[in-house]
Write a protein that holds these residues in place. Sequence first.
Motif, PDB file in Angstrom:
ATOM      1  N   GLU A 104     -28.262  10.056  41.787  1.00  0.00           N
ATOM      2  CA  GLU A 104     -28.592   8.227  41.351  1.00  0.00           C
ATOM      3  C   GLU A 104     -29.671   9.074  40.027  1.00  0.00           C
ATOM      4  OE1 GLU A 104     -29.832   5.319  43.230  1.00  0.00           O
ATOM      5  OE2 GLU A 104     -27.114   4.585  42.602  1.00  0.00           O
ATOM      6  N   THR A 105     -30.352  10.349  40.395  1.00  0.00           N
ATOM      7  CA  THR A 105     -31.623  10.980  39.195  1.00  0.00           C
ATOM      8  C   THR A 105     -30.952  10.827  37.228  1.00  0.00           C
ATOM      9  OG1 THR A 105     -31.256  12.951  39.603  1.00  0.00           O
ATOM     10  CG2 THR A 105     -32.504  11.559  40.811  1.00  0.00           C
ATOM     11  N   VAL A 106     -29.684  11.405  37.675  1.00  0.00           N
ATOM     12  CA  VAL A 106     -28.814  11.813  36.224  1.00  0.00           C
ATOM     13  C   VAL A 106     -28.900  10.622  35.425  1.00  0.00           C
ATOM     14  CG1 VAL A 106     -26.638  11.171  37.616  1.00  0.00           C
ATOM     15  CG2 VAL A 106     -26.002  13.158  35.717  1.00  0.00           C
ATOM     16  N   SER A 107     -29.084   9.316  36.187  1.00  0.00           N
ATOM     17  CA  SER A 107     -29.098   8.626  34.690  1.00  0.00           C
ATOM     18  C   SER A 107     -30.671   8.821  34.425  1.00  0.00           C
ATOM     19  CB  SER A 107     -28.777   7.245  35.481  1.00  0.00           C
ATOM     20  OG  SER A 107     -29.964   7.403  36.456  1.00  0.00           O
ATOM     21  N   LEU A 108     -31.951   9.197  34.384  1.00  0.00           N
ATOM     22  CA  LEU A 108     -32.776   9.642  33.861  1.00  0.00           C
ATOM     23  C   LEU A 108     -32.912  10.271  33.311  1.00  0.00           C
ATOM     24  CD1 LEU A 108     -35.255   7.418  37.210  1.00  0.00           C
ATOM     25  CD2 LEU A 108     -33.618   6.693  35.177  1.00  0.00           C
ATOM     26  N   GLY A 109     -32.189  11.497  33.458  1.00  0.00           N
ATOM     27  CA  GLY A 109     -32.013  12.845  33.261  1.00  0.00           C
ATOM     28  C   GLY A 109     -31.903  14.605  33.508  1.00  0.00           C
ATOM     29  N   SER A 110     -32.086  14.297  34.869  1.00  0.00           N
ATOM     30  CA  SER A 110     -32.222  14.783  35.745  1.00  0.00           C
ATOM     31  C   SER A 110     -32.109  16.412  35.735  1.00  0.00           C
ATOM     32  CB  SER A 110     -32.675  15.051  36.953  1.00  0.00           C
ATOM     33  OG  SER A 110     -30.675  14.357  37.527  1.00  0.00           O
ATOM     34  N   SER A 111     -30.644  16.227  34.611  1.00  0.00           N
ATOM     35  CA  SER A 111     -29.531  17.517  34.933  1.00  0.00           C
ATOM     36  C   SER A 111     -29.979  18.045  33.245  1.00  0.00           C
ATOM     37  CB  SER A 111     -28.286  17.020  34.244  1.00  0.00           C
ATOM     38  OG  SER A 111     -28.109  15.859  32.804  1.00  0.00           O
ATOM     39  N   SER A 112     -29.731  19.398  33.367  1.00  0.00           N
ATOM     40  CA  SER A 112     -30.550  20.102  32.196  1.00  0.00           C
ATOM     41  C   SER A 112     -29.425  21.610  31.278  1.00  0.00           C
ATOM     42  CB  SER A 112     -30.986  21.897  33.196  1.00  0.00           C
ATOM     43  OG  SER A 112     -31.831  20.781  33.899  1.00  0.00           O
ATOM     44  N   HIS A 113     -29.784  21.146  30.254  1.00  0.00           N
ATOM     45  CA  HIS A 113     -28.617  21.061  29.136  1.00  0.00           C
ATOM     46  C   HIS A 113     -29.339  21.826  28.245  1.00  0.00           C
ATOM     47  CE1 HIS A 113     -25.579  18.676  31.806  1.00  0.00           C
ATOM     48  NE2 HIS A 113     -26.228  17.857  31.079  1.00  0.00           N
ATOM     49  N   THR A 114     -28.760  22.992  26.801  1.00  0.00           N
ATOM     50  CA  THR A 114     -28.917  22.824  26.093  1.00  0.00           C
ATOM     51  C   THR A 114     -29.250  22.000  25.054  1.00  0.00           C
ATOM     52  OG1 THR A 114     -27.116  24.027  25.562  1.00  0.00           O
ATOM     53  CG2 THR A 114     -28.526  26.001  26.851  1.00  0.00           C
ATOM     54  N   PRO A 115     -29.939  22.720  24.104  1.00  0.00           N
ATOM     55  CA  PRO A 115     -30.136  21.597  22.226  1.00  0.00           C
ATOM     56  C   PRO A 115     -28.341  22.283  21.921  1.00  0.00           C
ATOM     57  CG  PRO A 115     -32.112  22.689  22.289  1.00  0.00           C
ATOM     58  CD  PRO A 115     -31.411  23.494  23.557  1.00  0.00           C
ATOM     59  N   LEU A 116     -27.881  23.339  21.670  1.00  0.00           N
ATOM     60  CA  LEU A 116     -26.494  22.964  21.449  1.00  0.00           C
ATOM     61  C   LEU A 116     -25.827  21.760  22.271  1.00  0.00           C
ATOM     62  CD1 LEU A 116     -24.454  24.551  19.476  1.00  0.00           C
ATOM     63  CD2 LEU A 116     -23.675  26.480  21.147  1.00  0.00           C
ATOM     64  N   GLU A 117     -25.642  22.395  24.081  1.00  0.00           N
ATOM     65  CA  GLU A 117     -24.789  20.988  24.449  1.00  0.00           C
ATOM     66  C   GLU A 117     -25.138  19.057  24.089  1.00  0.00           C
ATOM     67  OE1 GLU A 117     -24.043  23.749  28.385  1.00  0.00           O
ATOM     68  OE2 GLU A 117     -26.145  22.615  28.340  1.00  0.00           O
ATOM     69  N   VAL A 118     -26.405  19.491  23.960  1.00  0.00           N
ATOM     70  CA  VAL A 118     -27.007  18.310  24.050  1.00  0.00           C
ATOM     71  C   VAL A 118     -25.994  17.544  22.294  1.00  0.00           C
ATOM     72  CG1 VAL A 118     -28.664  16.272  23.142  1.00  0.00           C
ATOM     73  CG2 VAL A 118     -29.262  18.359  25.400  1.00  0.00           C
ATOM     74  N   VAL A 119     -26.279  18.728  21.342  1.00  0.00           N
ATOM     75  CA  VAL A 119     -25.940  18.026  20.359  1.00  0.00           C
ATOM     76  C   VAL A 119     -24.773  17.699  20.351  1.00  0.00           C
ATOM     77  CG1 VAL A 119     -25.243  20.109  18.805  1.00  0.00           C
ATOM     78  CG2 VAL A 119     -26.636  17.802  17.648  1.00  0.00           C
ATOM     79  N   ARG A 120     -24.040  18.059  20.585  1.00  0.00           N
ATOM     80  CA  ARG A 120     -22.597  18.636  20.989  1.00  0.00           C
ATOM     81  C   ARG A 120     -21.517  17.237  21.251  1.00  0.00           C
ATOM     82  NH1 ARG A 120     -17.993  22.034  24.348  1.00  0.00           N
ATOM     83  NH2 ARG A 120     -16.059  21.292  22.945  1.00  0.00           N
ATOM     84  N   GLY A 121     -22.948  16.852  21.930  1.00  0.00           N
ATOM     85  CA  GLY A 121     -22.304  15.189  22.659  1.00  0.00           C
ATOM     86  C   GLY A 121     -22.622  13.762  21.717  1.00  0.00           C
ATOM     87  N   MET A 122     -23.898  14.032  21.058  1.00  0.00           N
ATOM     88  CA  MET A 122     -23.965  13.004  20.350  1.00  0.00           C
ATOM     89  C   MET A 122     -23.266  12.988  19.050  1.00  0.00           C
ATOM     90  SD  MET A 122     -26.961  12.215  21.327  1.00  0.00           S
ATOM     91  CE  MET A 122     -28.236  12.349  22.535  1.00  0.00           C
ATOM     92  N   ALA A 123     -22.671  14.588  18.849  1.00  0.00           N
ATOM     93  CA  ALA A 123     -21.456  14.049  17.685  1.00  0.00           C
ATOM     94  C   ALA A 123     -20.368  13.313  18.163  1.00  0.00           C
ATOM     95  CB  ALA A 123     -21.249  15.723  17.527  1.00  0.00           C
ATOM     96  N   VAL A 124     -20.093  13.764  19.032  1.00  0.00           N
ATOM     97  CA  VAL A 124     -18.758  12.493  19.315  1.00  0.00           C
ATOM     98  C   VAL A 124     -19.025  10.777  19.485  1.00  0.00           C
ATOM     99  CG1 VAL A 124     -18.011  11.889  21.410  1.00  0.00           C
ATOM    100  CG2 VAL A 124     -18.006  13.876  22.293  1.00  0.00           C
ATOM    101  N   ILE A 125     -20.672  10.751  19.305  1.00  0.00           N
ATOM    102  CA  ILE A 125     -20.751   9.272  19.082  1.00  0.00           C
ATOM    103  C   ILE A 125     -20.871   9.013  17.856  1.00  0.00           C
ATOM    104  CG2 ILE A 125     -22.652   7.613  19.293  1.00  0.00           C
ATOM    105  CD1 ILE A 125     -23.123   8.514  22.218  1.00  0.00           C
ATOM    106  N   ALA A 126     -21.401  10.570  17.237  1.00  0.00           N
ATOM    107  CA  ALA A 126     -21.443  10.157  15.467  1.00  0.00           C
ATOM    108  C   ALA A 126     -20.339   9.559  14.567  1.00  0.00           C
ATOM    109  CB  ALA A 126     -22.121  11.105  14.881  1.00  0.00           C
ATOM    110  N   ASN A 127     -19.163  10.623  15.361  1.00  0.00           N
ATOM    111  CA  ASN A 127     -17.683  10.385  14.616  1.00  0.00           C
ATOM    112  C   ASN A 127     -16.424   9.826  14.934  1.00  0.00           C
ATOM    113  OD1 ASN A 127     -16.811  11.655  16.738  1.00  0.00           O
ATOM    114  ND2 ASN A 127     -17.382  13.796  16.471  1.00  0.00           N
TER     115      ASN A 127
END
Length: 885
Positions: A583-606
């Motif tokens: 359940e810690t995943v809901s608080l951001g315990s997973s580790s990702h690169t900024p490139l992976e994060v911005v790609r995910g955010m692009a899904v919401i933006a586009n």
Amino acid sequence: MKFIKPLLLFVFLSGLLGCAALVGIYFYIKPDLPSVTVLKDVRLQTPMQIYTNDGKLISQYGVKRRIPVKLDEVPEQLIHAILATEDSRFYEHHGIDPIGIARAAVSLLLTGEKKQGASTLTMQLARGFFLTREKTYIRKVKEIFIAWHMEQVLTKEEILELYLNKVELGHRSFGFGAAAQVYYGKPLTELTLAQIATIAGLPKAPSVLNPISGPERSVERRRVVLLRMLDENYITQQEFEEAASMPVTAKKHGAEIEVDAPYLADIIYNEMVEIYGKEEAETGGYQVYATATSDMQLAAQKAVVRNLHDYDERHGYKGPLGYLFNAPEVNEGDDPLPTLNLSFDISDKQTPSDWTEDGFLRVLREVPYIKPLVPAVVTGMSEQSITVFDVNGNTRTIEWAGLDWARRYITDFRQSNEPEVAADITQPGAVIYIREQEGQWRISQLPEVSGAFIALNPKNGAVEAVVGGYSFYQSQFNRATQAKRQVGSNIKPFVYSAAIDSGYTLASIINDAPINQWNAATGVAWRPQNSPAEYDGPIRMRKALGKSKNVVSVRLLRGVGLRNTVDYLTRFGFDADDIPLDETVSLGSSSHTPLEVVRGMAVIANGGYLVNPHFISKVLDENGTELWKANPVWACEACTKGVAPDNTLDENEEADIEALLEAQLNQDVTLAEGPQEDKPIAPQVITPQNAFLVAEMMRTAVRANGNWNKKTYWLGTGWRARNILQRTDIAGKTGTTNDSRDTWFSGFHKDIVATAWVGFDNMGRQLGRATRNQNLVNRNPEKFNWIGNALIGTEDGAKAAGPAWIRFMQYALADKPHSPMPVPEKIVRIRIDRTSGKLTRRTDHTTLFEYFLQGTEPKSYVRDDEVIDPAEKNTVTRPEPEEIF
């Protein structure tokens, strides 16, 4: 006649024997002779050059420096100089000059030494391509035969052009185009006659005759070239005298780098090496164009550097790099003084009078020069200013506005009191760093904190800018693409998206109350907490994301299901192996690169499409012919037909909402044209409606909401973004991990999405806390710098990472008109009760309009006895400046 016949017979037989010998030698060495037909399609070893999308050089890779030029691009004077010096009968012979050979033979007979080589330009070219420089007879014979073959295959113009581009000219320059750049930093067409004569004289002995290694020998050789040009009537006597008397102006120049973007260049270089191999990539003459433009890349770099300095300065000054004199005494138990790592001894220079400017320069040139930091030594001071002498030989005065931030650093959580005079900060003899900021010089230091930034075009994944750290020359580790760090609350938009997909709405009421869950397996209770540890009780989902409520995120995950949530996160491009199954995943315990994060955010933006980030726009060969062009997948805008929301409908506006809503619904808005048939469409991983609703919640997170007078006022965690940018068409989310080890800010406009990260490379080190610096308040008591050093309190995503995102967006959006995200089909907007999320017939401040996916809107109306008037509760308090900053 008695003697003539034998003589003629002897000559005839000698000639016959000579021809037979030549034929014999030819057939003897023929197996070793290369095929000169390859020169018809010769490929020079030209370095790879990397450009921004708008054509500005950012880097060059390759051992050999070569700038190929066409024959018609070469100044006539340079051709004359080369022909006069190296081969005046070039257009008369067939690759071999009998007169030159005879002259060399006579010299050999008279001196016994191989002083003259008798090599024509063609023979020199043959040697350069196929042979070595060793002075042997067999090499000379091979050279002759190869040159003769070359003259059969190539025209004189082709031979001359190859020579101009092939010949070695010292300091790793090959060809005259490169020599002009290396020695004079300009193209061939801008060289003076003296400079042309200098480089024209280099082929004879480039290592010793070049004007950098041997300026005196270079002047002598230049005179020889000019004399030959004068003898051949290429120049006048006056031109000869003027050029021969010119001083040596050469100095070593690097490639004409127009934009220093080493992190971007390194990514592209590694991609090219992966595709072509190291040798081919570095010698194939590729011209590689990035997707990023120069202005966006520089804006990102400036934003990151300024932001890291802001963080560093609010945590205090760590002192000078060392002392040349006046070193303070160290008491027992104090930390030792810093020492300079110099290659020479300065122990005999203990007083100011022992030092000269040349002495200062000698020391400062051994201090690492990491732009924008400039090494300097303090030479004097007054009560609230200091005088410094820097590594560039400049004497500067730094006023109090460039010093007053520098209270002493104690720990990441503690700083000393504000300095009152310059002597509280430094003293003469201290070696320090200084830097320029907004036209003002200030005392500075190398930040220990790290940062990263990346921006994408959300429509096709083209990288608009990437910054991997403070300085590539300090650390080549690219934190934007290589560093997997815990994302904290940056994960919440994706968790909320999963909740919407499972039937939740922006008006769903979730209990914002502490969680206390006993784990029998570990014998420990899990108690996730909000940050700060404040709880609002039942809260709408929109508001919960805007205020980044941790316990609400946990409860949403439980509602969706852990496995379902983890599987859903992979839709945004996150690797399942990086996502913990708890359940810690809901608080951001997973580790990702900024490139992976911005790609995910692009899904919401586009509007719900997963695009592929890419850094290279196109690749050209050395002749400028396009070899490859990016063909990315595109977000299908044509599939999200709808109308643009009128942003005057924010819940804190006092306009007639019903009338405005009616006007909005009657609008006929044409969306931007979608991808053409030759543009592949990206996979749609969430619905346009889902993406829109998440973006709406993220808009709430970057603004102040509600009405102050009606007691409905509250701040989104990233409220400074809208306050500074003064735009309603942006959305974002802060992110902070436990103990503030990683801080994030991600957000977007519909045309650009960006992520900023700040943290220490040492993952165990916390970003700490900054206390109020009264000097900064005193400087501008009427208005604090909301994204500058006035930020105080525990570091978090809004304070540490947010300012980099905001500064970049200030530039990126400066010329963009207001353009909110379009409202997709099947989205409705309905008035609801502010507290319960139910339908309402009221039209006062206890209500607001909310978006719903058609069919999910509330069905029941709030009863009068359920309505809560925030104005009567009087529970809202305006934050004081100390709390805000």
